[in-house]
Design a protein around this motif. Structure first.
Motif, short mmCIF file in Angstrom:
data_model
loop_
_atom_site.label_atom_id
_atom_site.label_comp_id
_atom_site.label_asym_id
_atom_site.label_seq_id
_atom_site.Cartn_x
_atom_site.Cartn_y
_atom_site.Cartn_z
N MET A 1 1.16 -1.69 -0.23
CA MET A 1 0.06 -0.39 0.11
C MET A 1 0.58 1.30 0.30
O MET A 1 2.06 1.58 0.57
CB MET A 1 -1.27 -0.28 1.37
CG MET A 1 -1.36 1.50 1.56
SD MET A 1 -2.79 1.11 2.50
CE MET A 1 -1.84 1.36 4.29
N GLN A 2 0.14 2.22 -0.85
CA GLN A 2 1.78 2.83 -0.49
C GLN A 2 0.07 4.71 -0.45
O GLN A 2 -0.83 4.00 -0.84
CB GLN A 2 1.63 3.83 -1.98
CG GLN A 2 2.66 2.23 -2.92
CD GLN A 2 3.82 2.74 -1.73
OE1 GLN A 2 4.39 3.31 -1.41
NE2 GLN A 2 5.27 1.82 -2.01
N ALA A 3 0.24 5.77 0.21
CA ALA A 3 0.03 6.66 0.89
C ALA A 3 -0.16 7.49 -1.20
O ALA A 3 0.05 7.80 -1.19
CB ALA A 3 0.68 7.77 1.33
N GLY A 4 -2.17 7.86 -0.43
CA GLY A 4 -2.01 8.94 -2.00
C GLY A 4 -3.05 10.07 -1.71
O GLY A 4 -2.09 10.38 -0.82
N LEU A 5 -4.00 10.60 -1.97
CA LEU A 5 -4.29 11.38 -2.14
C LEU A 5 -5.09 11.63 -1.15
O LEU A 5 -6.04 10.80 -1.50
CB LEU A 5 -4.83 11.93 -3.75
CG LEU A 5 -3.93 12.15 -5.01
CD1 LEU A 5 -5.04 12.49 -6.53
CD2 LEU A 5 -3.13 13.95 -4.57
N ARG B 1 2.17 10.95 -6.36
CA ARG B 1 0.98 11.42 -6.14
C ARG B 1 0.04 10.60 -5.94
O ARG B 1 -1.05 10.31 -5.51
CB ARG B 1 0.35 12.55 -5.78
CG ARG B 1 1.85 14.46 -5.35
CD ARG B 1 0.55 15.56 -5.44
NE ARG B 1 0.66 15.78 -7.44
CZ ARG B 1 1.45 16.49 -8.30
NH1 ARG B 1 2.63 16.34 -7.65
NH2 ARG B 1 1.13 16.38 -9.25
N GLN B 2 -0.41 9.60 -7.56
CA GLN B 2 -0.92 9.25 -7.85
C GLN B 2 -1.08 7.75 -8.09
O GLN B 2 -1.96 6.96 -7.72
CB GLN B 2 -1.03 9.13 -9.51
CG GLN B 2 -1.59 11.25 -10.15
CD GLN B 2 -3.25 11.66 -10.31
OE1 GLN B 2 -3.87 10.44 -9.28
NE2 GLN B 2 -3.56 12.36 -10.70
N THR B 3 -0.04 6.89 -7.51
CA THR B 3 0.38 5.99 -7.62
C THR B 3 0.86 5.58 -6.78
O THR B 3 1.74 4.16 -6.21
CB THR B 3 1.52 5.28 -9.08
OG1 THR B 3 2.90 5.38 -8.64
CG2 THR B 3 0.59 5.48 -10.71
N GLY B 4 2.19 6.77 -6.22
CA GLY B 4 3.37 6.28 -4.76
C GLY B 4 4.70 5.35 -5.36
O GLY B 4 5.07 5.86 -4.85
N HIS B 5 5.15 5.43 -6.75
CA HIS B 5 6.01 5.40 -7.16
C HIS B 5 6.51 6.03 -8.13
O HIS B 5 5.79 7.23 -8.79
CB HIS B 5 5.73 4.02 -8.09
CG HIS B 5 5.23 2.95 -7.32
ND1 HIS B 5 6.08 1.96 -6.52
CD2 HIS B 5 3.76 2.09 -7.07
CE1 HIS B 5 4.98 0.81 -5.45
NE2 HIS B 5 4.25 1.46 -6.51
#
Length: 288
Positions: free
Chosen positions: A1-5, A226-230
């Protein structure tokens, strides 16, 4: 999981990490198989490069997609495009499937579907007033083929998904087009994804992609984060790795041939790349 908007998490599949869990370009499971693990509630989240089709055969179910709340008492299919914020709440008796499509497959589908392609662009809930038996058979065939690999599997799965999307497109009111345009960052991410799909084998530098998009490298990386975390480079590597795994599983090409097909200057470079991202060698992936 990555932090998103705005704190909305970005997953590959809900509750899992950032790795795509299969060499296939789609994933099929029953609604209950995942939702029961989370108390029948899937909290709001996004997918950066995945489209989902939720087929509710029997509810009730509550869907939250891009700020719209829908309560289903009758069969329906909910389309969730990439980057759409969504969450679900199900009854324990829920029946149905979740079909997840990876971006490379969606890109291919958009080319194949022609006038039917706009169905993939915006979230939409399709009531299944008619055609329930057809859809039951179609989803059952997809699930069966997905669970039991056989020769010609990739071709058959693509054909079945095409049939499903054509059916959905015919349910849209005639003349209905895409809704509002996505925000600027999302547009650039979509265009980057399309360029990546065309050129990932050529190993373009991120700066070249940015130049083609008319933005700076820093801006492109910022949008991707910002959009994908990558980063943009990580997305490029993920695409190369997915194709490498598919070639290892679905073809008899040797490692040298796969390295050449994927644009690596030397097989040794490909082997190091593969091992760094997966922790194993390409040959070990083929071992039973």
């Amino acid at each position: 999981m990555q932090a998103g908007l705005a704190g909305v998490p970005v997953f590959k599949l809900y509750g899992e990490g950032s790795d795509w869990p299969t060499v296939d370009l789609l994933h099929c499971e029953t609604i209950s198989s995942r939702s029961q693990l989370y108390g029948w509630e899937i909290e709001r989240h996004r997918h950066s490069d995945l489209w989902q089709l939720l087929y509710v055969r029997r509810g009730p179910a509550e869907l939250y997609v891009e700020g719209q709340h829908t309560r289903l008492e009758q069969p329906a299919i909910q389309l969730v495009p990439a980057l759409s914020v969504h969450g679900f709440r199900f009854h324990a008796d829920i029946e149905g499937y979740v079909l997840t499509l990876a971006a490379p497959l969606v890109s291919w589908l958009q080319q194949e579907l022609g006038v039917c392609a706009p169905v993939l662009q915006q979230p939409h809930c399709f009531p299944v007033a008619r055609g329930g038996h057809y859809l039951d058979s179609l989803f059952a065939a997809i699930a069966e083929e997905y669970a039991n690999p056989a020769p010609g599997r990739d071709v058959l799965l693509r054909s079945l998904v095409c049939a499903l999307l054509v059916w959905l497109s015919r349910q849209l009111p005639q003349g209905e087009g895409p809704a509002e345009r996505p925000e600027r960052g999302s547009q650039h991410l979509q265009r980057f994804g399309a360029l990546l799909e065309k050129h990932y084998r050529e190993h373009w530098a991120v700066s070249r992609y940015a130049h083609q998009l008319g933005v700076s490298t820093a801006y492109l990386n910022g949008v991707c984060r910002r959009q994908t975390g990558h980063t943009a480079l990580q997305l490029l590597h993920q695409r190369l790795l997915l194709e490498a795994k598919r070639l290892l599983v679905y073809t008899t090409l040797n490692v040298n041939q796969i390295a050449d097909q994927l644009g690596f200057s030397e097989p040794a470079y490909f082997i190091r790349f593969f091992k760094r991202l997966t922790g194993q060698t390409p040959r070990s992936l083929r071992q039973p």
